[in-house]
Design a protein around this motif. Structure first.
Motif, PDB file in Angstrom:
ATOM      1  N   GLU A  51     -33.365 -13.627  33.800  1.00 41.60           N
ATOM      2  CA  GLU A  51     -33.981 -13.914  32.507  1.00 41.60           C
ATOM      3  C   GLU A  51     -35.342 -14.565  32.691  1.00 41.60           C
ATOM      4  OE1 GLU A  51     -32.067 -18.112  31.146  1.00 41.60           O
ATOM      5  OE2 GLU A  51     -30.758 -16.351  30.934  1.00 41.60           O
ATOM      6  N   ALA A  52     -36.132 -14.530  31.659  1.00 46.92           N
ATOM      7  CA  ALA A  52     -37.450 -15.151  31.638  1.00 46.92           C
ATOM      8  C   ALA A  52     -37.800 -15.481  30.199  1.00 46.92           C
ATOM      9  CB  ALA A  52     -38.494 -14.222  32.246  1.00 46.92           C
ATOM     10  N   THR A  53     -38.671 -16.474  30.028  1.00 42.13           N
ATOM     11  CA  THR A  53     -39.049 -16.915  28.683  1.00 42.13           C
ATOM     12  C   THR A  53     -40.555 -17.143  28.618  1.00 42.13           C
ATOM     13  OG1 THR A  53     -36.918 -18.030  28.408  1.00 42.13           O
ATOM     14  CG2 THR A  53     -38.683 -18.664  26.903  1.00 42.13           C
ATOM     15  N   ILE A  78     -40.185 -16.159  23.377  1.00 44.22           N
ATOM     16  CA  ILE A  78     -39.634 -14.824  23.543  1.00 44.22           C
ATOM     17  C   ILE A  78     -38.789 -14.849  24.810  1.00 44.22           C
ATOM     18  CG2 ILE A  78     -40.109 -12.362  23.796  1.00 44.22           C
ATOM     19  CD1 ILE A  78     -42.849 -12.853  22.539  1.00 44.22           C
ATOM     20  N   ALA A  79     -37.491 -14.701  24.639  1.00 43.22           N
ATOM     21  CA  ALA A  79     -36.558 -14.745  25.769  1.00 43.22           C
ATOM     22  C   ALA A  79     -36.173 -13.320  26.156  1.00 43.22           C
ATOM     23  CB  ALA A  79     -35.315 -15.548  25.414  1.00 43.22           C
ATOM     24  N   ALA A  80     -36.317 -13.002  27.428  1.00 46.44           N
ATOM     25  CA  ALA A  80     -35.961 -11.676  27.960  1.00 46.44           C
ATOM     26  C   ALA A  80     -34.789 -11.829  28.916  1.00 46.44           C
ATOM     27  CB  ALA A  80     -37.158 -11.059  28.679  1.00 46.44           C
ATOM     28  N   ARG A  81     -33.764 -11.002  28.739  1.00 51.70           N
ATOM     29  CA  ARG A  81     -32.575 -11.083  29.585  1.00 51.70           C
ATOM     30  C   ARG A  81     -32.231  -9.692  30.108  1.00 51.70           C
ATOM     31  NH1 ARG A  81     -31.676 -14.284  25.034  1.00 51.70           N
ATOM     32  NH2 ARG A  81     -31.580 -16.520  25.501  1.00 51.70           N
ATOM     33  N   ASN A 106     -36.624  -5.824  35.239  1.00 54.25           N
ATOM     34  CA  ASN A 106     -37.101  -7.160  35.592  1.00 54.25           C
ATOM     35  C   ASN A 106     -37.586  -7.869  34.323  1.00 54.25           C
ATOM     36  OD1 ASN A 106     -38.835  -9.356  36.393  1.00 54.25           O
ATOM     37  ND2 ASN A 106     -38.859  -8.466  38.449  1.00 54.25           N
ATOM     38  N   PRO A 107     -36.890  -8.909  33.877  1.00 56.37           N
ATOM     39  CA  PRO A 107     -37.272  -9.579  32.626  1.00 56.37           C
ATOM     40  C   PRO A 107     -38.692 -10.149  32.629  1.00 56.37           C
ATOM     41  CG  PRO A 107     -35.027 -10.141  33.186  1.00 56.37           C
ATOM     42  CD  PRO A 107     -35.587  -9.406  34.376  1.00 56.37           C
ATOM     43  N   ILE A 108     -39.174 -10.622  33.782  1.00 61.38           N
ATOM     44  CA  ILE A 108     -40.551 -11.138  33.810  1.00 61.38           C
ATOM     45  C   ILE A 108     -41.537  -9.999  33.567  1.00 61.38           C
ATOM     46  CG2 ILE A 108     -42.340 -12.203  35.232  1.00 61.38           C
ATOM     47  CD1 ILE A 108     -40.238 -13.885  36.565  1.00 61.38           C
ATOM     48  N   GLN A 109     -41.310  -8.870  34.238  1.00 59.42           N
ATOM     49  CA  GLN A 109     -42.175  -7.723  34.021  1.00 59.42           C
ATOM     50  C   GLN A 109     -42.097  -7.248  32.574  1.00 59.42           C
ATOM     51  OE1 GLN A 109     -44.286  -5.862  36.500  1.00 59.42           O
ATOM     52  NE2 GLN A 109     -45.028  -5.563  34.409  1.00 59.42           N
ATOM     53  N   ALA A 110     -40.887  -7.264  32.014  1.00 61.45           N
ATOM     54  CA  ALA A 110     -40.722  -6.858  30.619  1.00 61.45           C
ATOM     55  C   ALA A 110     -41.527  -7.765  29.691  1.00 61.45           C
ATOM     56  CB  ALA A 110     -39.245  -6.883  30.241  1.00 61.45           C
ATOM     57  N   LEU A 111     -41.486  -9.078  29.962  1.00 66.23           N
ATOM     58  CA  LEU A 111     -42.272 -10.010  29.144  1.00 66.23           C
ATOM     59  C   LEU A 111     -43.761  -9.704  29.252  1.00 66.23           C
ATOM     60  CD1 LEU A 111     -40.837 -13.634  29.450  1.00 66.23           C
ATOM     61  CD2 LEU A 111     -41.005 -12.215  27.417  1.00 66.23           C
ATOM     62  N   CYS A 112     -44.222  -9.426  30.450  1.00 66.71           N
ATOM     63  CA  CYS A 112     -45.642  -9.118  30.633  1.00 66.71           C
ATOM     64  C   CYS A 112     -46.047  -7.895  29.820  1.00 66.71           C
ATOM     65  CB  CYS A 112     -45.939  -8.903  32.119  1.00 66.71           C
ATOM     66  SG  CYS A 112     -45.785 -10.403  33.116  1.00 66.71           S
ATOM     67  N   TRP A 113     -45.217  -6.856  29.855  1.00 72.01           N
ATOM     68  CA  TRP A 113     -45.518  -5.666  29.054  1.00 72.01           C
ATOM     69  C   TRP A 113     -45.595  -6.003  27.567  1.00 72.01           C
ATOM     70  CZ3 TRP A 113     -41.197  -2.643  31.994  1.00 72.01           C
ATOM     71  CH2 TRP A 113     -41.726  -2.134  33.196  1.00 72.01           C
TER      72      TRP A 113
END
Length: 467
Positions: free
Chosen positions: A323-325, A205-208, A225-232
């Motif tokens: 971005e974060a993955t 799951i890639a977040a940008r 914040n893409p990392i925070q979005a991934l955590c959610w």
């Protein structure tokens, strides 16, 4: 009962069998690392020559778009049934290398164990099948039935080449059953047949967010914040109770019957002790209302394997990453097709996207689940051989793991898949200090020899042979 001449040959050649296995393990056939592509091919060539010279099968190396397949056949038992034998010769990477007590590609015997990458997954068990074939050919002058052997070098990558080959060549691979030795034992000394495997999907799951990393003093509080979005998103995909929040997922699931659930209950206490002892876990977790065996083999899972993004070096760097993955996988159970479940993931992730962040699900490899019936002649032949070897009843189990080609072969060939297990929980499959318990290696040789002789008798009674 297995003939004493067969037992005698295996005993007399035990050291040679071990030395040959060590030769195979010494080849670093790591399919996932491009720098080992030549080693993967070398392992395939070694097997091709060995099968032809030691067993006498007509053997060839089949080129694919990836790593080669090894194919051999002996069809000298006219009018008799055919067994298709599957194994894989590729292995996992060895990292973290510092945790190995002996070099992973310098096979080392210590007591009753042989250490080395691939010792139990799957070079040791697959090689045991070949030694059973050699034994029967030498002692009896041939095999009791027709045999086809296919070994791949991409199982640890999801097996894309062999899947394509099976789809394109069903007539060549036609058989009355399939034999695989790539599963585990319920416990040491307990003969085990696996009748169910979970499927798997892997994905990222890639977040940008922004076009580049941002200064947190200037953009903190206003930039996503893409990392925070991934955590959610990850927290929304699986609750603290272990339940996966994908609408439609559990509606696909084939219900477990009361009889099977009682078996799970009986197996759970011992499994819980074994899992905790082998892992250092203080407590096992998961969906309430299900035993550990059912949670671990007959329920779907969602796992996060790693998150990449932002600054992770020494010190601090106060940026909001662009971005974060997250690397994820799901294990699937009966009636949960991999592509249908991946579509559920895509839909759910899209619905969970927070403002200012774009989310993308990037597909990895996958395979479908498989559950095979227990009442086939092939299962009876396998159970009889294992009970002869271990002198106790067979344990029939489901596995939480996945073998992609098993589902593919079951779907295409429409024949039973027999999975006899010889791997122990403490054998460190995929981990540093992988090992095989040598008494199990020799037990596998004898059990396969007995199975093939039993199978010839069982299937000749009424089946229409396939060649």
């Amino acid at each position: 009962m297995l003939d004493e001449h067969i037992r005698g040959y295996i005993s007399a050649n035990a050291q040679r069998f071990l030395d040959e296995l060590k030769e195979l393990i010494a080849i670093p056939s790591i399919s996932a690392l491009p720098e080992h592509a030549a080693d993967v091919r070398r392992a395939a060539e070694w097997l091709t020559a060995h099968i032809q010279e030691r067993i006498g099968l007509r053997t060839t190396l089949i080129e694919t778009s990836g790593h080669p397949l090894v194919y051999g056949e002996w069809l000298g038992a006219s009018g008799k049934p055919t067994v298709l034998i599957y194994g894989h010769y590729d292995v996992q990477p060895v990292d973290p290398i510092a945790l190995w007590r002996t070099p992973p590609f310098e096979p080392t015997v210590a007591g009753d164990y042989l250490y080395g990458r691939g010792a139990v997954d799957d070079k040791g068990p697959a090689f045991a099948i070949l030694k059973a074939l050699e034994t029967l050919c030498t002692v009896e002058g041939g095999l009791p039935l027709n045999v086809k052997v296919v070994m791949e070098g991409e199982e640890e990558l999801g097996g894309p080449s062999i899947a394509a080959y099976v789809q394109a060549n069903p007539r060549q691979l036609a058989a009355d059953c399939v034999l695989i030795l790539d599963t585990g034992m319920a416990a040491r000394g307990v003969p085990t047949i696996t009748y169910g495997l979970r499927g798997i999907i892997t994905f990222e799951i890639a977040a940008r967010g922004a076009a580049h990393d941002l200064h947190s003093g200037l953009y903190g509080g206003v930039a996503p914040n893409p990392i925070q979005a991934l955590c959610w998103v990850l927290a929304d995909l699986k609750g603290r109770d272990g339940r996966i929040n994908l609408p439609g997922l559990y509606e696909m699931l084939r219900p477990v019957g009361n009889d099977e659930r009682q078996i799970f209950q009986a197996q759970s206490a011992e499994q819980e002790q074994r899992l905790q002892a082998g892992s250092g876990l203080r407590e096992l977790v998961g969906e309430p209302g299900y035993t550990s065996v059912e949670r671990g083999t007959a329920r779907p899972t969602f796992e996060v394997h790693g998150i990449r993004g932002g600054f992770t070096g020494e010190g601090s760097k106060t940026v909001i990453p662009a971005e974060a993955t997250a690397k994820c996988s799901m294990r699937l159970v009966a009636d949960q097709p991999q592509h249908a479940v991946l579509e559920l993931v895509r839909q759910r992730v899209a619905a969970l996207a927070p403002p200012g962040v774009t989310l993308e699900v990037i597909e990895g490899h996958g395979s479908d689940p498989v559950t095979v019936p227990l009442d086939s002649p092939a299962m009876r032949a396998a159970a009889a051989a294992l009970e002869d070897e271990f002198a106790r009843p067979v344990a029939f189990i489901r596995s939480g793991g996945s073998i992609g080609i098993a589902a593919e072969l079951y779907t295409v060939l429409q024949q039973p898949i027999v999975m006899m297990g010889f791997c122990l929980a403490e054998d460190n499959m995929h981990a540093p200090n992988e090992q095989i318990y040598l008494p199990n290696f020799y037990a596998a040789i004898r059990s396969v020899a007995g199975f093939l002789k039993n199978l010839a008798r069982e299937l000749i009674r009424g089946a229409t042979p396939k060649t």
